[in-house]
Structures are given as structure tokens and as C-alpha cells.
Enzyme design. Structure first.
Site, short mmCIF file in Angstrom:
data_model
loop_
_atom_site.label_atom_id
_atom_site.label_comp_id
_atom_site.label_asym_id
_atom_site.label_seq_id
_atom_site.Cartn_x
_atom_site.Cartn_y
_atom_site.Cartn_z
N ARG A 102 0.83 -1.22 0.00
CA ARG A 102 0.00 0.00 0.00
C ARG A 102 0.86 1.26 0.00
NH1 ARG A 102 -4.67 -2.32 4.06
NH2 ARG A 102 -6.09 -3.03 2.43
N LYS B 275 -16.41 -15.12 4.81
CA LYS B 275 -17.76 -14.64 5.10
C LYS B 275 -18.61 -14.54 3.85
CE LYS B 275 -16.36 -11.91 9.14
NZ LYS B 275 -16.30 -10.55 9.71
N GLY C 35 -7.83 -6.84 -0.71
CA GLY C 35 -8.00 -7.60 0.52
C GLY C 35 -7.07 -8.81 0.61
N GLY D 206 -12.96 -4.19 0.29
CA GLY D 206 -14.36 -3.79 0.39
C GLY D 206 -14.76 -2.79 -0.68
#
Length: 400
Positions: A36, A201, A354, A378
Site C-alpha cells: 500500500r 464470510k 483484501g 471492500g
């Protein structure tokens, strides 16, 4: 169209606040993945070269509105300085005396980093007035604002949304590149268009599946979320991750896929284990044959082969979510297989941020072999899903 840095005019000598995403993983004070930070370099370098006084703002981790040493941005400053080739100043607060003094002393073409935005409760407050108050304090430190933290543009936070209403604002190079790359997937993708979804998830991915059922030619489901699909088909899943509340929704999606001619591909074998640990003994079992006292930890070798065949001829591929517990060597083969197939695919390949992006780097893949690796998990999912992202909407040229 997004407003670009060119719309901000002459920036030499101007204080430019840059909302970056420097939320890097740390082992103590050691950065374990500087992806990042490197992603922020094109925008920061451009501003340095035109003589702007660059003030970088970011969050790290999830502090609860107060300083916590383990979430300090201090470790990031040294690495950013190495990559930029200059000493980077560091303010020990975000809008206090240290920040004011650090910014006041900044010279043309130099860079400073302010301490973690989330050390102030106003950054993530649900109260719009509190966010605006914090944004006003930030705005007092700058003459212009560049939004370049794609990983947070789906959040209505002070440094992402309100700040852009208070200063002349534009999208940075990273945000522009992310939006352009991801819209190649959402807007008339070349076909076959294949989507690979994994991760733990299922709730995080249902909106994406719902949206892509009308766009994708094939959707491949792996990772922990696959077991809810298997259960919906009547298969036993042992102790595997399972969201009972989503079984009816999943069943409806499978029916829609069949009706609309979308190929929904589920695992045909699984790597199971008796415990969730790196030392656990892996056992390959067929679909529906996971022992009652074991849990699925990865897609099996036959599934990896099947997924490879389904990806190989794709003209467009979007991948989000690992196929298993890739952090454990015994259960990384499925994720490695998908990454290898994508790295060799001739089409346009997007890794949706992610854990998927982390897996590509941690497992040692050459990032240049993929068309685009997103910095926002996200955010990339919500953009693919077709949602309005507050941090993007506020930067549109026609935004009032």
C-alpha cells in the site's frame, strides 16, 4: 468523470493534503507487506516534482478514537522516506500542535505524514457534525485535497468525504487507476467473463453475487463461503464455516443462475482437517464427505483443476477471496493454483484487493503478471456490485 490533479491548477508552494491508505500489516513495528505504501508513490512523486508541500494523512488499524502506540504510523514514515528518496517529517498528532508546526515548516517538494487519523473520534463518527468538525481542522492544514486512498472510498469518513467538500479536491493517480481498471470489469467486460469468489464470510459476497448473476458467464465459488452453498445443496459440511441464515438466499441464487444460463461452479472435493492449525493433517475428501468432526480448509486438487479449466479461456476475470486458509502451507494449494492460472491467463485479470492481493504477494507471485491488483477489498467489491461510493461520488466533476 473524476476530477484530476490537473484541475487543481498551480500547486508549487501549496499545501496539498493527500488521503492515502497506508494501513499496512505490522509485526510489532516491522512492516510485513509494503504494497500500500508503494501504491501511494505515483501521486506523491507527482506532487513532489511540481513543488507542492505534501501532507499525507492515513489511518492504520482500528483504534477506537484515541491514541494507541501499536497503531502509530511512525513505522510507515521510514519506509515511505526510503521509497521517495527523501526524509519524511512526522507529526505526532493529527490536528494538534505537532501537526501545525510540522506543516508550517514544510518546504516546497517535501513530504510530511500526520499521525493516525483514527486517533481522533471525529474521523469515523456516525455523527455528521462531528465528522465535519474534524474535517475542518484538517482542512486548515491544507490548500487543496487529493483523495488517493482507494481502500476507504466506500466509507463516509471525515478525511474521505467531508474534507473533499471543504477544499479544492481531486482524485489521485491510484484512485483514478482503480476506478478505470474495475470499470473494465463492470462496464461491458470482454467475454467469457469469469468471477472467482472465496474468503470466509458469505455475507460479504452476497451483494456481489446478486449483481454479477446478470453479468458474468461463470461464477466460481471457493473458500469458507462455499460450504453454505454445499449445505444448500444438501451436502454435509462437518464443522466447516456455515451461515445457516443465508441458505435460502444461496438456494435462490443457484436457481437464478440455472434459469439465466450462468454457470455456477462449486467445489467437487475439499481438503479437510480435524483442527484449525498449521500443523493439522490435511485429508482430501469428496463433496459432502467431510467427517462430522472435521472442517474444510481448502478446495481439493480436483476442484483446483476444474477451476483452472474454467478460468483458462476467460477474456475477463475478477477474483476476490482466497480458496482456503492460505496462511497455512498445508492449506494454500487451492489459492496458489487459482493465482497461477490467473497469472497465465491471456485475458484481463483483476485481483480484487483484501486477502486476495495479500495472498498474491505473500505467496511470492510477480504482480506484473496480473492486469490489475486492487488496493481495496471492500471498496473494489462495492464498486463491482454497482454501489455508489461516497469518496468517489464527491469527486465527480458534476457533483454539486
Amino acid at each position: 468523470m473524476l476530477k484530476t490533479i490537473d484541475t487543481l491548477g498551480e500547486l508549487r508552494g501549496k499545501r496539498v493534503l493527500v488521503r492515502a491508505d497506508l494501513n499496512v500489516p505490522l509485526d510489532g513495528t516491522t512492516i510485513t507487506d509494503d504494497g500500500r505504501i508503494r501504491a501511494a508513490l505515483p501521486t506523491l512523486t507527482r506532487l513532489v516534482e511540481v513543488g507542492a508541500r505534501v501532507v499525507v494523512i492515513s489511518h492504520l488499524g482500528r483504534p477506537q478514537g484515541a491514541p494507541e502506540e501499536k497503531y502509530s504510523l511512525r513505522p510507515v514514515v521510514g519506509r515511505l522516506g526510503e521509497l521517495l528518496g527523501q526524509e519524511v517529517a512526522f507529526a505526532t498528532d493529527t490536528v494538534g500542535d505537532s501537526a501545525s508546526e510540522t506543516v508550517a515548516q514544510l518546504q516546497d517538494g517535501r513530504v510530511a505524514v500526520l499521525e493516525n487519523l483514527r486517533f481522533d473520534a471525529g474521523e469515523t463518527s456516525k455523527d455528521e457534525a462531528e465528522r465535519l468538525d474534524f474535517a475542518k481542522q484538517l482542512a486548515a492544514l491544507g490548500d487543496a485535497f487529493v483523495s488517493d486512498g482507494f481502500g476507504v472510498v466506500h466509507r463516509k469518513q471525515a478525511s474521505v468525504y467531508e474534507l473533499a467538500t471543504l477544499l479544492p479536491a481531486a482524485a489521485g493517480e491510484l484512485v483514478l487507476g482503480e476506478v478505470e481498471s474495475l470499470r473494465k470489469v463492470t462496464d461491458q467486460p470482454e467475454r467469457p467473463f469469469v468471477v472467482v469468489l472465496g474468503g470466509a464470510k458469505i455475507a460479504d459476497k452476497l451483494g456481489v453475487i446478486d449483481s454479477l448473476l446478470g453479468k458474468a458467464d461463470r461464477i466460481l465459488i471457493g473458500g469458507g463461503m462455499a460450504y453454505t452453498f454445499q449445505k444448500a445443496k444438501g451436502h454435509e459440511v462437518g464443522q466447516s464455516l456455515l451461515d445457516e441464515s443465508k441458505i435460502d438466499t444461496v438456494r435462490e441464487y443457484m436457481e437464478r443462475a440455472e434459469r439465466d444460463g450462468v454457470e455456477l461452479v462449486l467445489p467437487i472435493d475439499t481438503v479437510a482437517a480435524a483442527e484449525f492449525s498449521a500443523e493439522a493433517t490435511p485429508t482430501v475428501v469428496g463433496v459432502g464427505e467431510i467427517p462430522a468432526d472435521q472442517e474444510g480448509m481448502d478446495i481439493g486438487p480436483e476442484t483446483a483443476k476444474l477451476f483452472g479449466e474454467k478460468i483458462a479461456d476467460a477474456a475477463t476475470v475478477f477474483w476476490n477471496g482466497p480458496m482456503g486458509v492460505f496462511e497455512f502451507e498445508n492449506f494454500a494449494k487451492g489459492t496458489i493454483s487459482v493465482a497461477e492460472t490467473l497469472s497465465k491467463a491471456p485475458g484481463y485479470t483483476v485481483v480484487g484487493g483484501g486477502d486476495s492481493a495479500a495472498a498474491v504477494r505473500i505467496l511470492g507471485f510477480d504482480e506484473s503478471l496480473f492486469s490489475h491488483i486492487s488496493t481495496g477489498g471492500g471498496a473494489s467489491l462495492e464498486l463491482i456490485e454497482g454501489k455508489d461510493l461516497p469518496g468517489i461520488t464527491i469527486l465527480e466533476e458534476d457533483h454539486a
